[in-house]
Motif scaffolding. Structure first.
Motif, PDB file in Angstrom:
ATOM      1  N   ALA A 132       0.826  -1.050   0.136  1.00  0.00           N
ATOM      2  CA  ALA A 132      -0.061   0.001   0.069  1.00  0.00           C
ATOM      3  C   ALA A 132       0.873   1.232  -0.202  1.00  0.00           C
ATOM      4  N   GLY A 133       1.950   1.370   0.578  1.00  0.00           N
ATOM      5  CA  GLY A 133       2.815   2.377   0.622  1.00  0.00           C
ATOM      6  C   GLY A 133       2.233   3.506   1.338  1.00  0.00           C
ATOM      7  N   MET A 134       2.285   4.694   0.722  1.00  0.00           N
ATOM      8  CA  MET A 134       1.627   5.969   1.070  1.00  0.00           C
ATOM      9  C   MET A 134       0.127   5.942   1.102  1.00  0.00           C
ATOM     10  N   TYR A 135      -0.505   4.835   0.537  1.00  0.00           N
ATOM     11  CA  TYR A 135      -1.984   4.761   0.426  1.00  0.00           C
ATOM     12  C   TYR A 135      -2.469   3.996   1.840  1.00  0.00           C
ATOM     13  N   VAL A 213      -2.241  15.389  -2.790  1.00  0.00           N
ATOM     14  CA  VAL A 213      -3.357  15.268  -3.880  1.00  0.00           C
ATOM     15  C   VAL A 213      -3.295  13.823  -4.706  1.00  0.00           C
ATOM     16  N   GLN A 214      -2.390  13.498  -4.852  1.00  0.00           N
ATOM     17  CA  GLN A 214      -2.029  12.283  -5.603  1.00  0.00           C
ATOM     18  C   GLN A 214      -2.754  11.214  -4.768  1.00  0.00           C
ATOM     19  N   ILE A 215      -2.747  11.323  -3.336  1.00  0.00           N
ATOM     20  CA  ILE A 215      -3.226  10.121  -2.543  1.00  0.00           C
ATOM     21  C   ILE A 215      -4.763  10.097  -2.615  1.00  0.00           C
ATOM     22  N   VAL A 270     -10.552  12.651   5.410  1.00  0.00           N
ATOM     23  CA  VAL A 270      -9.933  12.728   6.783  1.00  0.00           C
ATOM     24  C   VAL A 270      -8.661  12.600   6.662  1.00  0.00           C
ATOM     25  N   ALA A 271      -8.311  11.339   5.842  1.00  0.00           N
ATOM     26  CA  ALA A 271      -6.806  11.173   5.941  1.00  0.00           C
ATOM     27  C   ALA A 271      -5.788  12.277   5.670  1.00  0.00           C
ATOM     28  N   VAL A 272      -6.367  12.972   4.715  1.00  0.00           N
ATOM     29  CA  VAL A 272      -5.175  13.804   4.107  1.00  0.00           C
ATOM     30  C   VAL A 272      -5.322  15.362   4.728  1.00  0.00           C
TER      31      VAL A 272
END
Length: 353
Positions: A132-135, A213-215, A270-272
């Motif tokens: 998942a990495g950054m996700y 933004v990418q996430i 909420v995550a970002v």
């Protein structure tokens, strides 16, 4: 000219609200990018974005400092605020349509608090999912958001078999308070992560950059497409579940699709950006008043209006006590809480009459 005007305002071709909402969004973006401690002229903003982002053949003679401010600081912040506002607004519109109540939104149903718990746990334990990495952060936030709405509906059904919307919302508020206590406990137990968790909980899109933004973008696209696909079914459910079944709607599967996609949108937002309340309450209600309850138009217009609203709220948060900044959640709460009270009073008065 008269024919064009008629077509724009026609109920069959409602171009005018889309043009208005898109114009407001563009104006909000330009204001958000140009305004700050260093003011960048709007024409320079347009030239820089046209040249750098869209690769248009435009001569740019702007100060290099302007270029850095626009492309690396303000544009990603404005775009992220727009994505978060759009996600929360369309999720709120979907919850309100599904539950047939304008008081429903990710904040009052406890979904935002559930997503917050997922994010805080991820930050606190520094979790990382394989592949998942950054996700990892948005995925765990989404999972907790979905679990929370399922639990809210389960407990509401246990309390009241008729599943009155007021019962669901009160259950959501109870869950939100409980989850808030869980978050407070984790903050009390945290050490080095304390500043990061508190800064995140206050709600902000500051210094996030293009990586956030990418996430956010894929989750917004997936969640919104599912909700757009179910717009007609939401219209049918608005007349009652029995009526929707008579019209051939598979209410059970549609409910799961709407709840899951709304949880995806809320969890990713909420995550970002942290917990930002009332966007999903105010924007759909305003759009519904201006244009009506048809979800084929309500959902996309909520996306545009929600994006514009949060960009402007972030702008106010930046400049109201400049050079310091307010958390963006403070601005949305100052606007949203009175609107929530007004909707509640209006519903009570309507029932009495």
């Amino acid at each position: 000219m008269r024919r064009l005007f008629t077509r724009m305002f026609s109920k069959n071709r409602p171009l005018f609200p889309y043009i208005t909402a898109a114009g407001l969004l563009i104006a909000a973006m330009l204001a958000g990018i140009s305004t700050g401690s260093v003011k960048v002229p709007i024409m320079d903003v347009a030239r820089i974005i046209g040249s750098e982002a869209f690769r248009l053949p435009i001569e740019v003679q702007s100060d290099p400092m302007y270029m850095n401010i626009v492309m690396n600081i303000r544009l990603p912040r404005v775009v992220l605020a727009g994505l978060v506002g759009a996600s929360l607004a369309i999720a709120g519109a979907a919850f309100q349509g599904l539950l047939r109540n304008p008081l429903a939104d990710p904040y009052t149903l406890g979904v935002s608090s559930g997503a917050s718990v997922g994010a805080v746990v991820t930050i606190f334990y520094q979790l990382s999912l394989p592949l998942a990495g950054m996700y990892t952060l948005p995925l765990l936030s989404i999972a907790c958001a979905f679990i929370t709405i399922i639990l809210v509906l389960f407990f509401a059904r246990s309390i009241d078999r008729t599943m009155k919307v007021e019962t669901i919302i009160l259950t959501g508020i109870i869950f939100s308070s409980f989850l808030g206590a869980v978050i407070s406990l984790m903050i009390a137990l945290s050490g080095e992560e304390l500043r990061q968790i508190i800064g995140w909980l206050l709600g902000s899109v500051s210094m996030r950059g293009w990586s956030f933004v990418q996430i956010m973008l894929p989750f917004l696209l997936i969640g919104s497409c599912i909700l757009f696909w179910n717009a007609r079914e939401l219209n049918a459910i608005a007349f009652g579940e029995e009526r929707a079944k008579q019209l051939g709607v598979n209410v059970g599967s549609r409910k799961i699709a709407v709840l899951a996609s709304s949880s995806v949108l809320t969890g990713a937002a909420v995550a970002v950006s942290g917990t930002i309340g009332f966007v999903g309450l105010v924007i759909p209600h305003l759009v519904r008043i201006l244009w009506g309850p048809d979800h084929k138009h309500l959902l996309p217009l909520s996306v545009l209006a929600g994006a514009a609203f949060l960009i402007l709220a972030d702008l106010v948060a930046r400049i109201i006590i400049e050079p310091a900044e307010l958390p963006i959640g403070v601005i949305t709460a100052l606007i949203g809480a009175p609107v929530f009270a007004a909707i509640l009073i209006r519903r009570r008065m309507g029932k009495r009459s």
